[in-house]
Design an enzyme around this catalytic site. Sequence first.
Site, PDB file in Angstrom:
ATOM      1  N   TRP B 102       0.952  -1.110   0.016  1.00  0.00           N
ATOM      2  CA  TRP B 102       0.053   0.029  -0.067  1.00  0.00           C
ATOM      3  C   TRP B 102       1.223   1.215  -0.033  1.00  0.00           C
ATOM      4  CZ3 TRP B 102      -2.167   2.764   4.718  1.00  0.00           C
ATOM      5  CH2 TRP B 102      -3.094   3.621   4.527  1.00  0.00           C
ATOM      6  N   ASP B 184       0.017  -4.914   9.704  1.00  0.00           N
ATOM      7  CA  ASP B 184      -1.129  -4.262   9.466  1.00  0.00           C
ATOM      8  C   ASP B 184      -2.193  -4.888   9.029  1.00  0.00           C
ATOM      9  OD1 ASP B 184      -1.586  -1.718   6.758  1.00  0.00           O
ATOM     10  OD2 ASP B 184      -3.119  -2.406   8.108  1.00  0.00           O
ATOM     11  N   LYS B 220     -13.081  -1.829   6.903  1.00  0.00           N
ATOM     12  CA  LYS B 220     -13.660  -2.731   5.728  1.00  0.00           C
ATOM     13  C   LYS B 220     -14.701  -3.654   6.544  1.00  0.00           C
ATOM     14  CE  LYS B 220      -9.960  -0.981   3.577  1.00  0.00           C
ATOM     15  NZ  LYS B 220      -9.031  -0.168   4.098  1.00  0.00           N
TER      16      LYS B 220
END
Lengths: 406, 374
Positions: B102, B184, B220
């Site tokens: 990312w 993460d 999410k």
Amino acid sequence: SSWWSHVEMGPPDPILGVTEAFKRDTNSKKMNLGVGAYRDDNGKPYVLNCVRKAEAMIASKKMDKEYLPIGGLADFTRASAELALGENSEVIKSGRYVTVQGISGTGSLRIGANFLQRFFKASRDVYLPKPSWGNHTPIFRDAGLQLQAYRYYDPKTCSLDFSGAMDDISKIPEKSIILLHACAHNPTGVDPRQEQWKDSRDTLSSLYWRKRNLLVYFDMAYQGFASGDINRDAWAVRHFIEQGINIVLSQSFAKNMGLYGERAGAFTVICKDAEEAKRVESQLKILIRPMYSNPPVNGARIASMILNTPDLRKEWLVEVKGMADRIISMRNQLVSNLKKEGSSHNWQHITDQIGMFCFTGLKPEQVERLIKEFSVYMTKDGRISVAGVSSGNVGYLAHAIHQVTK
Amino acid sequence: AYRTDEGQPWVLPVVKKVEQLIANDNSLNHEYLPILGLPEFRANASRIALGDDSPAIKENRMGSVQSLGGTGALRIGAEFLRRWYNGNNNTATPVYVSAPSWENHNSVFMDAGFKDIRTYHYWDAAKRGLDLQGLLNDMENAPESSIFILHACAHNPTGTDPSPEQWKQIAAVMKRRSLFPFFDSAYQGFASGSLDKDAWAVRYFVSEGFELFCAQSFSKNFGLYNERVGNLTVVGKDADNVQRVLSQMEKIVRTTWSNPPSQGARIVATTLSSPQLFEEWKGNVKTMADRVLLMRSELRSRLEALGTPGTWNHITEQIGMFSFTGLNPKQVEYMVKEKHIYLMASGRINMCGLTTKNLDYVAKSIHEAVTKIQ
């Protein structure tokens, strides 16, 4: 062994310590005057009616939860800028500004501090009034800037050290950053009068600062909450802009809308023109993205609904005036009660000062007695949160203060 | 972001229910949360990541910091590490980010003050899978105390995760070389449909005695994107160490956002602390994960039925929101310009964009792109 063996225990937060001690106290008459949040006349948190209405309206719209843009909710940032600058501001009309949503006042200050550290190459120095909000110093320091101070509060008179401020400000090097509290100075409650801002002969004047080429950073956390009038409280900010100074501004809606935990705030940069504003905006976004990507929606939506819905906005103006009026009334009652107690001291500063906080002038020994003997809690500097005073306990407070000062 | 089969955003039914509960609760107000966040949120959020029976929880050697999304959690962790890890203010400590990763990972650690940000091998384009040997080599050669950012599951952007066996090898090297694991975790539950399965790597590292950070996002798996709900879980050797770490993180939080937003944390805390709502939430999460898994298998089977050149098992072997299709930039350009299907130049597609209505079109378009363009 641990990676963290050498990590020191962080110092306890001084204001938190006051609340902790208050909680442990069993005295039924105890008063918490350290609290930095508004309380109604029953000492309870106050959720504004216009906030409840806005929440109901928002709920009925059944909106999704998609990410906001990095710069925040556009309806909110536009309304924030208009609130601060005035709808008829030439800055708003020409679009020569950028406003990004920030995490209440702290987050907005921090974005600004980071932005200045990266792009204001002329100086690393930020001049704060003495004293200032305790968190200003670590915010600017963590952003990589250096802290300096200018005299501001005169403990002898419990009011503005006018000559001291003039003297220190006149010596601030060109192109330094100077932070001003727009209204309701925290922690003293001492604000310059309009004549003092205006007078071109003195160093508080905006004209003076334009000549001196100082970057002016306004922190406005109490618009509407100070005098009860949003335009009056924004006067200094607007005056500087009218005098041609391109300020930067941090706003908070924590107090004036009671949105504390929803973290609604904004950071604004006044620019040369709309094109410069676009460039500045792009850089602000580059700063925000690696901090938290994009801001939280809830508080901004509520604030936006209120500011942009005429009926709600009217109601808000009445409610924020109500909060300010209660604070002012408590100040008046405290002074009159002190007189009734027979105090011979001059307590005029209590009603001269404005906003949530009041620098009583009490010394540390007196504060300690107030805490120990009367269960009246405040910070050692003698600062009280007038929001913690109610018609039910103002008499007791006056009595306690009189006992330790007579 | 997740999309339904109608291509619409989806507010989870359990979230709607809980928001109503919150709205009807007149005892609630908008007062400041503590600096480290809502206590019920912090405890429940970390419990979700570490597991109810985690030794870190039992031995009282974990802590939590409510943060502004996963990004905020990463940033607080990074700021803390820069100040206190590997000596004081050691900005020279190497930070390793997977290749690819990312893009914001780089920026977070750079803005936190780290001067030496490197990549570690991860994606093997030729075999369209994990370059485990490259990864392990990089760890062998990394200076001791280097920080490694590991994706707990559903690697972004490749969708390719190490298997449990591979994670064990990674952990062994990291332990031997004294490397710091910073996880993460943005897709727990969303990836496989199982919270426990998606947390396997983090929990394995904890069971192996590592001190670690885990940046969690509830954007999410709760669909709470714009409420900015995240949590930084800290696992240490003992309670005393964790306490001191948290006290310093508190100072960092105070100058960044003072205290976190309350709405999203309340929704998550209410949901996780009610057995009934918790089950409902797991069902909602599984709904999202299952739809993505279905789209993966449907896309793969169509490509194989069309006889599209190449192998397509990676579509179903990869996991989570994203898939590295293997399409090259020219083929991607064809997809965008000729077929109006938008994907990244890297060949990454967002599986959430697939629906039963567009599967055929997408499969045919990929087939065309691969056969017409080399």
